[in-house]
Every structure is written in C-alpha cells, then in structure tokens.
Design a protein around this motif. Structure first.
Motif, mmCIF file in Angstrom:
data_model
loop_
_atom_site.group_PDB
_atom_site.id
_atom_site.type_symbol
_atom_site.label_atom_id
_atom_site.label_comp_id
_atom_site.label_asym_id
_atom_site.label_seq_id
_atom_site.Cartn_x
_atom_site.Cartn_y
_atom_site.Cartn_z
ATOM 1 N N ARG A 1 20.199 17.832 -15.389
ATOM 2 C CA ARG A 1 18.855 18.393 -15.528
ATOM 3 C C ARG A 1 18.920 19.548 -16.523
ATOM 4 O O ARG A 1 19.798 20.408 -16.424
ATOM 5 C CB ARG A 1 18.355 18.908 -14.187
ATOM 6 N N VAL A 2 17.979 19.556 -17.472
ATOM 7 C CA VAL A 2 17.873 20.632 -18.449
ATOM 8 C C VAL A 2 16.447 21.170 -18.413
ATOM 9 O O VAL A 2 15.486 20.399 -18.516
ATOM 10 C CB VAL A 2 18.217 20.141 -19.871
ATOM 11 N N GLY B 1 6.209 25.864 -28.441
ATOM 12 C CA GLY B 1 5.093 26.099 -27.546
ATOM 13 C C GLY B 1 5.100 25.268 -26.276
ATOM 14 O O GLY B 1 4.173 25.344 -25.479
ATOM 15 N N PHE B 2 6.133 24.477 -26.060
ATOM 16 C CA PHE B 2 6.221 23.629 -24.874
ATOM 17 C C PHE B 2 7.271 24.146 -23.901
ATOM 18 O O PHE B 2 8.265 24.755 -24.307
ATOM 19 C CB PHE B 2 6.611 22.188 -25.262
ATOM 20 N N CYS B 3 7.050 23.850 -22.633
ATOM 21 C CA CYS B 3 8.056 24.064 -21.584
ATOM 22 C C CYS B 3 8.210 22.723 -20.870
ATOM 23 O O CYS B 3 7.216 22.099 -20.492
ATOM 24 C CB CYS B 3 7.604 25.137 -20.601
ATOM 25 N N PHE B 4 9.442 22.265 -20.696
ATOM 26 C CA PHE B 4 9.642 20.967 -20.073
ATOM 27 C C PHE B 4 10.966 20.913 -19.322
ATOM 28 O O PHE B 4 11.853 21.727 -19.539
ATOM 29 C CB PHE B 4 9.558 19.824 -21.094
ATOM 30 N N THR B 5 11.032 19.941 -18.435
ATOM 31 C CA THR B 5 12.251 19.639 -17.690
ATOM 32 C C THR B 5 12.648 18.215 -18.045
ATOM 33 O O THR B 5 11.815 17.308 -18.006
ATOM 34 C CB THR B 5 12.023 19.770 -16.175
ATOM 35 N N ILE C 1 14.322 11.131 -18.955
ATOM 36 C CA ILE C 1 12.955 11.200 -18.479
ATOM 37 C C ILE C 1 12.567 12.664 -18.486
ATOM 38 O O ILE C 1 13.428 13.545 -18.416
ATOM 39 C CB ILE C 1 12.744 10.553 -17.098
ATOM 40 N N TYR C 2 11.277 12.917 -18.626
ATOM 41 C CA TYR C 2 10.862 14.303 -18.799
ATOM 42 C C TYR C 2 9.569 14.601 -18.061
ATOM 43 O O TYR C 2 8.785 13.708 -17.742
ATOM 44 C CB TYR C 2 10.684 14.634 -20.285
#
Length: 126
Positions: free
Chosen positions: A89-90, A97-101, A119-120
């Motif tokens: 997991r990152v 401008g994005f925040c994601f996992t 997958i995100y």
C-alpha cells in the motif's frame, strides 16, 4: 545460515515502489515504467464506475495530466511478502493536486520484483 526472512526482498520491493513514487512526483512515466510488467493492469472507480485496463493508461495520464510536484509526498504504508508474491500500500499526497492510495501486487520473476497490478482510490479534497 539460511535466510528465513524477507529483508532483501523488502528492499527490492521498496526500490520498485519508489520508482513509481518518483515517476509520480516528477510527472514522468519513463521513471516508473521499469517497475511494471508489460502486461500490468490498473483499475479504480471513477464517477461510480469501474475504470482502467492496461498499465499504459497510467503512463499516458502521468505524462499528460500530471506536472512535476516537488511538494508531492508518498509513504509505503505496508508491504506483505510471501515467497514470490507481495502486496503493498502506498499513500500519496499533493501529487499534481491529487491525494490517493494505491494497492500494488508484485511478483518475483528471475530474481526481480515487478508490479503486475495496481488498484487505486482517489481521495476527495476537503
């Protein structure tokens, strides 16, 4: 003595994940491509619908929709390894401008760890 733990594998996996992280921060698919298998896939949910397919869609998006983001920060939050399979997991903040996992699956082929799927989840801005 044998090597009963995954210390060496962990280092190789995080090196592959950091190629991805560096590519995101620098908006360059050329940096991240070596970490992925040619047949890798990427999927997420966009507007309530399944979205994704071949990893080339990630590379196209990084090169066209992202810009270099010196403020981007990423952390490898988890790595699980068993034999020749691993998942990770990152979490990334402030990348264009994005925040994601991201959740990655990796396989060890001929001694090298390669990302075979991603997958995100894109986090909503407050």
């Amino acid at each position: 003595m044998s090597k009963p733990t995954y210390v060496d594998d962990y280092a190789l996996i995080t090196a592959a994940l950091n190629k991805y992280n560096d590519g995101v921060a620098q908006a360059s698919s050329a940096i991240m491509k070596p970490a992925f298998a040619e047949v890798a896939t990427m999927f997420g949910v966009e507007n309530g619908k399944l979205s994704g397919g071949p990893i080339s869609s990630l590379f196209d998006g990084i090169d066209t929709a992202f810009k270099a983001s010196p403020e981007a920060r990423a952390v490898i939050a988890r790595v699980d390894i068993i034999g020749t399979a691993a998942s990770a997991r990152v979490d990334t903040n402030d990348a264009s401008g994005f925040c994601f996992t991201d959740f990655f699956h990796l396989l060890k082929v001929d001694g090298d760890w390669t990302i075979v799927s991603k997958i995100y989840h894109t986090h909503q801005r407050p």
